[in-house]
Scaffold this motif. Structure first.
Motif, mmCIF file in Angstrom:
data_model
loop_
_atom_site.group_PDB
_atom_site.id
_atom_site.type_symbol
_atom_site.label_atom_id
_atom_site.label_comp_id
_atom_site.label_asym_id
_atom_site.label_seq_id
_atom_site.Cartn_x
_atom_site.Cartn_y
_atom_site.Cartn_z
ATOM 1 N N SER A 294 -6.383 -3.071 5.718
ATOM 2 C CA SER A 294 -6.333 -4.168 4.747
ATOM 3 C C SER A 294 -6.514 -5.511 5.440
ATOM 4 C CB SER A 294 -4.995 -4.155 3.995
ATOM 5 O OG SER A 294 -3.915 -4.328 4.896
ATOM 6 N N ASN A 295 -6.866 -6.518 4.654
ATOM 7 C CA ASN A 295 -6.994 -7.881 5.165
ATOM 8 C C ASN A 295 -5.617 -8.460 5.465
ATOM 9 O OD1 ASN A 295 -9.798 -7.833 4.868
ATOM 10 N ND2 ASN A 295 -9.685 -8.563 2.754
ATOM 11 N N SER B 143 0.809 -1.222 0.000
ATOM 12 C CA SER B 143 0.000 0.000 0.000
ATOM 13 C C SER B 143 0.843 1.274 0.000
ATOM 14 C CB SER B 143 -0.943 0.017 1.209
ATOM 15 O OG SER B 143 -0.209 0.129 2.418
ATOM 16 N N ASN C 7 -4.637 3.319 5.798
ATOM 17 C CA ASN C 7 -5.218 2.223 5.042
ATOM 18 C C ASN C 7 -5.496 1.028 5.951
ATOM 19 O OD1 ASN C 7 -5.770 0.651 2.539
ATOM 20 N ND2 ASN C 7 -3.945 -0.465 3.177
ATOM 21 N N THR D 220 -6.992 -7.918 10.889
ATOM 22 C CA THR D 220 -6.801 -6.925 9.834
ATOM 23 C C THR D 220 -5.588 -6.075 10.213
ATOM 24 O OG1 THR D 220 -8.327 -5.380 10.908
ATOM 25 C CG2 THR D 220 -9.242 -6.823 9.191
#
Length: 200
Positions: free
Chosen positions: A181-182, A30, A179, A191
């Motif tokens: 994210s998984n 990311s 951010n 997460t």
């Protein structure tokens, strides 16, 4: 914090294999594009909580001179063995003190990955204050935080992203990425929140 260090020492070999199974490029996907802006002949990075050495090696392979800090001595030993690299200096150290780093050191990138949730709220504040003078002008502070309970004896503390962003702003750090994210290991109860700041 000591019980967490004990866990990482006791499970150093297993964790080194686990961390190596997912590439740093994927884990940090990311924000890795921001590294392209750091087009310098000499680039420096501080990896706080370097763990298995995966991220330090990734940065070193992108021509960073890396100082990698890890408080769990057995995990640090695994990192040195698995990632022997001339561009990495390995040190036994931890937040919030960072006793091996003096304020004359400045880095283009400070990476604190999977560490913040192990710090108590007061040590989270102390850590940001400690890290602030170590970041170069236009340098990056990257903090990745695991969200979700541990079921293996490790201790995790709550954190407030809005408070962290506000504290960073008061320390002349501008948020660039926030951010969620998984988990890259496909754990359904985990997460990750990634916050990337740039020093004004």
């Amino acid at each position: 914090m000591n019980e967490n260090i004990n866990f990482y020492n006791a499970n150093a070999e297993f964790l080194a294999v686990q961390y190596k199974s997912i590439s740093a490029s994927i884990v940090h996907g990311s924000w890795k594009h921001l590294l392209l802006k750091l087009d310098k002949a000499t680039k420096t990075a501080l990896d706080v909580g370097a763990g298995s050495g995966r991220d330090a090696s990734w940065l070193a392979n992108q021509n960073f001179q890396v100082t990698a800090l890890e408080p769990a001595k057995k995990l640090l030993s695994q990192a040195k063995k698995n990632f022997p690299h001339n561009n990495i200096q390995w040190l036994n150290d931890s937040l919030p003190s960072l006793k091996t780093i003096n304020n004359e050191c400045c880095f283009d990138v400070v990476l604190v990955s999977a560490v913040w949730m192990h710090l108590s709220p007061i040590n989270q504040c102390k850590s940001l204050e400690r890290l602030m003078p170590l970041i170069k002008f236009r340098g990056l502070l990257v903090i990745t935080i695991r969200v979700g309970n541990f079921e293996d004896g490790r201790t995790a503390y709550p954190f407030n992203a809005d408070e962290l962003v506000e504290q960073a702003k008061n320390n002349k750090l501008t948020i660039k990425i926030n951010n969620i994210s998984n988990d890259k290991m496909q754990r359904s109860n985990v997460t990750w929140q990634t916050l990337v700041f740039e020093r004004d």
